[in-house]
Design a protein around this motif. Structure first.
Motif, PDB file in Angstrom:
ATOM      1  N   VAL A 113       0.945  -1.110  -0.042  1.00 11.38           N
ATOM      2  CA  VAL A 113      -0.006   0.056   0.065  1.00 11.38           C
ATOM      3  C   VAL A 113       0.875   1.298   0.003  1.00 11.38           C
ATOM      4  O   VAL A 113       0.600   2.185  -0.742  1.00 11.38           O
ATOM      5  CB  VAL A 113      -0.945   0.073   1.476  1.00 11.38           C
ATOM      6  CG1 VAL A 113      -1.972   1.211   1.181  1.00 11.38           C
ATOM      7  CG2 VAL A 113      -1.719  -1.416   1.411  1.00 11.38           C
ATOM      8  N   ARG A 114       2.093   1.305   0.833  1.00  9.02           N
ATOM      9  CA  ARG A 114       2.833   2.350   0.993  1.00  9.02           C
ATOM     10  C   ARG A 114       3.507   2.666  -0.280  1.00  9.02           C
ATOM     11  O   ARG A 114       3.646   3.748  -0.847  1.00  9.02           O
ATOM     12  CB  ARG A 114       3.775   2.221   2.044  1.00  9.02           C
ATOM     13  CG  ARG A 114       3.213   2.327   3.413  1.00  9.02           C
ATOM     14  CD  ARG A 114       4.411   2.458   4.463  1.00  9.02           C
ATOM     15  NE  ARG A 114       4.196   2.236   5.921  1.00  9.02           N
ATOM     16  CZ  ARG A 114       3.418   2.969   6.492  1.00  9.02           C
ATOM     17  NH1 ARG A 114       2.808   3.956   6.254  1.00  9.02           N
ATOM     18  NH2 ARG A 114       2.991   2.499   7.754  1.00  9.02           N
ATOM     19  N   GLU A 115       3.931   1.566  -0.899  1.00  5.75           N
ATOM     20  CA  GLU A 115       4.822   1.533  -2.314  1.00  5.75           C
ATOM     21  C   GLU A 115       3.994   2.080  -3.475  1.00  5.75           C
ATOM     22  O   GLU A 115       4.376   2.741  -4.294  1.00  5.75           O
ATOM     23  CB  GLU A 115       5.497   0.253  -2.592  1.00  5.75           C
ATOM     24  CG  GLU A 115       6.409  -0.496  -1.628  1.00  5.75           C
ATOM     25  CD  GLU A 115       7.563   0.487  -1.761  1.00  5.75           C
ATOM     26  OE1 GLU A 115       7.906   1.095  -2.789  1.00  5.75           O
ATOM     27  OE2 GLU A 115       8.268   1.173  -0.638  1.00  5.75           O
ATOM     28  N   HIS A 116       2.638   1.737  -3.514  1.00  3.13           N
ATOM     29  CA  HIS A 116       1.780   2.057  -4.939  1.00  3.13           C
ATOM     30  C   HIS A 116       0.812   3.263  -4.413  1.00  3.13           C
ATOM     31  O   HIS A 116       0.213   3.582  -5.384  1.00  3.13           O
ATOM     32  CB  HIS A 116       1.452   0.597  -5.113  1.00  3.13           C
ATOM     33  CG  HIS A 116       2.157  -0.236  -5.643  1.00  3.13           C
ATOM     34  ND1 HIS A 116       3.180  -0.102  -6.687  1.00  3.13           N
ATOM     35  CD2 HIS A 116       2.537  -1.507  -4.984  1.00  3.13           C
ATOM     36  CE1 HIS A 116       3.971  -1.054  -6.869  1.00  3.13           C
ATOM     37  NE2 HIS A 116       3.581  -2.001  -5.792  1.00  3.13           N
ATOM     38  N   THR A 117       0.639   3.567  -3.097  1.00  2.00           N
ATOM     39  CA  THR A 117      -0.335   4.862  -2.878  1.00  2.00           C
ATOM     40  C   THR A 117       0.058   5.826  -2.033  1.00  2.00           C
ATOM     41  O   THR A 117       1.170   5.683  -1.525  1.00  2.00           O
ATOM     42  CB  THR A 117      -1.629   4.290  -2.547  1.00  2.00           C
ATOM     43  OG1 THR A 117      -1.551   3.701  -1.014  1.00  2.00           O
ATOM     44  CG2 THR A 117      -2.155   2.943  -3.194  1.00  2.00           C
ATOM     45  N   ASP A 118      -0.586   6.719  -2.374  1.00  2.00           N
ATOM     46  CA  ASP A 118      -0.439   7.876  -1.186  1.00  2.00           C
ATOM     47  C   ASP A 118      -1.471   8.044   0.026  1.00  2.00           C
ATOM     48  O   ASP A 118      -1.851   9.348   0.356  1.00  2.00           O
ATOM     49  CB  ASP A 118      -0.060   9.321  -1.859  1.00  2.00           C
ATOM     50  CG  ASP A 118       1.137   9.355  -2.708  1.00  2.00           C
ATOM     51  OD1 ASP A 118       2.075   8.753  -2.379  1.00  2.00           O
ATOM     52  OD2 ASP A 118       0.961   9.698  -3.900  1.00  2.00           O
TER      53      ASP A 118
END
Lengths: 270, 253
Positions: A113-118
């Motif tokens: 989630v952290r890698e692909h979203t803000d």
């Protein structure tokens, strides 16, 4: 994302795939389909290329011949960027969990989630704790991977695999080395996750009895091809020697018990 | 025989080619990696702060040995007073960067290679790939950056402690005049000498960090593979450090 052809009933289609490693043929014209929304099992004796098939589907390797279609896209023709976009729709549960050892349980699940979203931190926390609750490990979110048992690590890895609600969930030997309780938990979760999220699941496993409880459809691979397919019940009643040997766990048959060797007695007398 | 030599040469060239390609892949991910300073700070801590004890201890003893040997040698020519400048130049231009790099390869380089190798062996790198996260961005680039920031700093600390060690032996024990010791050193060590030491520290930092992350990333996913990667990291870093040291010295003198 570029779509190579219209989306079909099948989420994954493998068509006449050939693949070899070090001169050894793994697949010799493999063809199979994974229907959307179902749990499909891939079974077969060791060394038949089940994990290699998963690597082909996720685009980690490319076939020397044939096509691998995932969600209407020819995986072997995708650029790195397109492949990464496609993989964002795929969750994968590795045999040993493959949790990142320097991150806590919470951070492992939050990682994709952290890698692909803000997303804001509060929402990430909500998402992660929801998924951990689903696998029964919300209370363990502060633990580090080395503090988990094998079954717990597998469940955390499952929470991580489904945290972004993928279209396709791939399980590589999800029951291997688990005690009966952990195995039961993973089995129940597998069915629940598939039905609740309406996703497609591929399960690679040797565990014939467990797979029979959850799979909608099964394939048995041997000799680089599909040798049998159908519902687990139909495969149980299949009369071909190889399928009977595999489904009933017979030590000898088309897959020989002995590794090729010279004559036993002459070898002893030499 | 000639076939073996040709194969060895072609393997070495292939290795250099693969490492160069690997280096450019890291460079491609550097801008993304720089956006995550937390990861880099963590790696500077791992490679730098955790190597401090060994760097400081070795720096002190190298300095003390240099004090003893330097004094003995200079006394033969009646020029003990030049101990400060001789020892400082040796430390700043050669011993500091080279010994710090060798220690860095042994402490931080092996840790980096085995950590990344184990990540490969336990499918963590493949898991990242399947999660559409480039391991070069998340694992390799921050560790590489951490190494190239840490080694020049460790080199400077090594030199400073080394000079303290020389002073401890030369001035406190063997009786070289304190004023002469420091003033000779200040008079003879130019800013160019310090720059040479710093440039060597930076170049060795790039080489040792690259070797460590490359060996770890390309390790065979087995216990033996990780062990071999760790050994190769130390051996290749040491050889590369000494070769580069000669080349930089020849260019800068």
């Amino acid at each position: 994302m570029t779509s190579d052809r219209p989306k079909t009933f099948n989420l994954v289609e493998i068509s006449d795939v050939h693949y070899s490693i070090g001169g050894r043929d793994i697949f010799k014209g493999l063809t199979l389909e994974i229907p959307r929304g179902k749990i499909t099992a891939i079974m077969g004796p060791s060394g038949t290329g089940k994990t290699t098939l998963l690597r082909l589907i996720t685009g980690q390797i490319r076939p020397s011949r044939g096509k691998v279609w995932v969600d209407g896209q020819d995986v072997s023709r995708l650029s790195r960027q397109e492949l990464y976009l496609l993989r964002q729709q795929i969750g994968m549960l590795f045999q040993n969990g493959a949790l990142l050892t320097d991150l806590s349980v919470f951070e492992n699940v939050a990682f994709p989630v952290r890698e692909h979203t803000d997303l804001p931190e509060a929402l990430i926390r909500h998402l992660v704790l929801t998924k951990l609750q689903a696998v029964g490990l919300r209370g363990a979110h502060r633990l580090m991977p080395h503090e988990l048992s094998g079954g717990m690590a597998r469940r955390v890895a499952l929470a991580r695999a489904m945290v972004r609600d993928p279209d396709l969930l791939i399980y590589d030997e999800p029951f291997a080395g688990l005690d009966p309780i952990s195995m039961g938990v993973i089995l129940r979760l597998l069915r629940k996750v598939n039905d609740a999220l309406g996703i497609t699941s591929i399960v690679v496993s040797h565990d014939v009895d467990e797979i029979a409880l959850v799979a909608d459809h099964s394939y048995i691979l041997a000799g680089g091809k599909v040798v049998a397919s159908g519902s687990p019940k139909a495969l149980k009643n299949d009369q071909s020697a190889l399928v009977r040997q595999f489904m009933n766990g017979l030590p000898d048959g088309p897959v020989p018990f002995h590794y090729p060797a010279p004559d036993y007695y002459s070898d002893l007398l030499d | 025989m000639s076939n073996t030599i040709v194969k060895m040469l072609s393997d070495t060239l292939a290795g250099f080619g693969a490492a160069t390609w690997f280096f450019f892949r890291i460079l491609g991910q550097l801008p993304q990696a720089l956006l995550r300073p937390r990861l880099i700070v963590h790696q500077v801590h791992n490679a730098g702060a955790l190597s401090l004890v060994i760097i400081m201890t070795c720096g002190l003893f190298v300095g003390m040995v240099l004090g003893l040997q330097g004094f003995d040698m200079l006394a033969r020519f009646g020029s003990e007073s030049a101990l400060g400048s001789a020892a400082a130049l040796a430390l700043v231009k050669e011993l500091g960067p080279v010994v710090a790099a060798l220690l860095f390869a042994g402490r931080a380089g092996t840790a980096l290679a085995s950590e990344i190798g184990l990540m490969r062996a336990t499918d963590q790198l493949v898991a990242m790939e399947v999660m559409a996260v480039d391991p070069f961005r998340y694992v390799v680039a921050p560790r590489f950056l951490g190494g190239i920031i840490a080694l020049p700093l460790l080199t400077m600390i090594f030199i400073a402690i080394g000079i303290f060690g020389v002073q401890l032996i030369g001035v406190q024990q063997l009786g070289v005049d304190q004023g002469t010791f420091w003033s000779q050193m200040r008079g003879s060590v130019e800013i160019e000498d310090i720059m040479e030491g710093l440039i060597k520290g930076c170049v060795f930092g790039v080489a040792c960090s690259l070797i460590a992350v490359y060996e770890g990333f390309t390790a065979a996913p087995t216990a033996e593979g990780v062990g071999r990667a760790t050994t190769r990291t130390v051996v290749n870093s040491a050889v590369m450090t000494l070769i580069l040291d000669y080349m930089i010295t020849a260019i800068m003198l």
